[in-house]
Design an enzyme around this catalytic site. Structure first.
Site, short mmCIF file in Angstrom:
data_model
loop_
_atom_site.label_atom_id
_atom_site.label_comp_id
_atom_site.label_asym_id
_atom_site.label_seq_id
_atom_site.Cartn_x
_atom_site.Cartn_y
_atom_site.Cartn_z
N SER A 124 0.84 -1.19 0.00
CA SER A 124 0.00 0.00 0.00
C SER A 124 0.89 1.25 0.00
O SER A 124 1.68 1.46 -0.92
CB SER A 124 -0.96 -0.04 1.19
N ASP A 136 -9.55 -6.12 -4.37
CA ASP A 136 -9.10 -5.02 -3.51
C ASP A 136 -10.18 -3.94 -3.47
O ASP A 136 -10.47 -3.31 -4.49
CB ASP A 136 -7.79 -4.44 -4.05
N HIS A 167 -7.43 -5.98 0.21
CA HIS A 167 -6.37 -5.04 0.56
C HIS A 167 -5.82 -5.40 1.94
O HIS A 167 -5.78 -4.57 2.86
CB HIS A 167 -6.91 -3.60 0.56
#
Length: 301
Positions: free
Chosen positions: A105, A253, A281
């Site tokens: 991320s 995601d 995610h």
């Protein structure tokens, strides 16, 4: 789990908690967590997969998380470049000239910054559940939150379910440990998506540790401010990246849909794009950390 060695390193006036696992003589993997997450966000199963493959692992708490220093963002604002320089300070503290950089991320954006601006420190790059560091997600988020259709020329916004969760979470108290754990556990449940099973015990342990390891759990919100701040250094072309690059992205995601990962891979020459069926995610699904670890280990090899 391999016995760890802890070390506090300095990044300017900040003190950063770090942990090394494996033999110092083995090739180093620097693991860079995402927004508001301390280093323990990297599952032990993934770390052990690296160590078993003859690698040493260095993970650390970002500034404003875990046992690292907190910052008064109003008087000392910082940007992605400052978080990237923290990463180089971690390498310096462990006397590592260059490492295989693995970022998730926001950590994936930090890895991109290093590969562009400090290429001598990056042996290989793995970017997980992230997008191009020069892309501003603000307009897509604003359109989605206003109920407007997505711009087909832009990368897609988060899913409606995730945006609804954020709106609900903003109404929840998080002052006590139990309140914090309840709110954040639900966030990880939503981030996991609905395809792969959710490892609630693992997520629960991580959320509890995140609260217990810091004296100010609200400081981690500064990462959102830093991540949204678009500076000129973030607009440098990713085509300049020479490090062999692997882009891993979940097909489910909810925060950064699959086109974000594909767009990143398309901007980096000779990169490999690895979609992960059913992954959201997060890495909080049974067996997923080891699966991801094996893919990354093959890339590093």
């Amino acid at each position: 789990m391999t016995a760890p060695t802890e070390l506090i390193v300095e990044s300017g006036e900040l003190r950063l908690w770090t942990e090394r696992l494996g033999s110092p003589g083995d090739p180093a993997v620097l693991m860079v967590m995402g927004t508001s997450a301390p280093g323990l966000g990297w599952p032990d199963e993934l770390v052990d997969a690296f160590v078993a493959g003859g690698l040493q692992v260095i993970r650390y708490d970002h500034r404003d998380t875990g046992r690292s220093s907190c910052v008064d963002f109003a008087t000392h604002p910082y940007a992605l470049a400052d978080l990237a320089l923290d990463a180089t300070a971690v390498l310096d503290g462990h006397r590592v000239a260059a490492a295989h950089v693995v970022g998730a991320s926001l950590g994936g954006a930090i890895g991109q910054w290093l590969a562009v601006h400090r290429p001598e420190r990056v042996l290989t790059l793995t970017a997980i559940m992230t997008g191009p560091m020069g892309h501003s997600a603000g307009p897509a988020w604003a359109r989605a939150m206003a109920g407007q259709a997505a711009d087909p020329s832009d990368l897609p916004p988060p899913t409606p379910r995730f945006l609804a969760h954020l709106a609900h979470r903003a109404t929840l108290p998080q002052g006590t440990r139990d309140e914090y754990v309840t709110a954040n556990l639900e966030t990880w449940r939503v981030l996991n998506g609905d395809v792969l099973p959710f490892d609630e015990p693992a997520a629960h342990r991580f959320v509890q540790a995140s609260f217990d390891r810091t004296g100010d759990h609200t400081a981690a919100l500064n990462h959102d401010l830093a991540g949204r701040h678009m500076t000129e250094d973030r607009l440098a072309p990713l085509a300049s990246i020479k490090a062999p690059t692997l882009v891993i992205h979940g097909t489910e995601d909810p925060l950064r849909p699959l086109p974000h990962g594909r767009a990143l891979a398309e901007e980096i020459p000779h990169s490999r794009f690895q979609p992960m069926a059913g992954m959201g995610h997060s890495l909080f699904s049974p067996g997923l950390p080891r699966q991801v670890g094996e893919i990354i280990r093959e890339h590093i090899a």
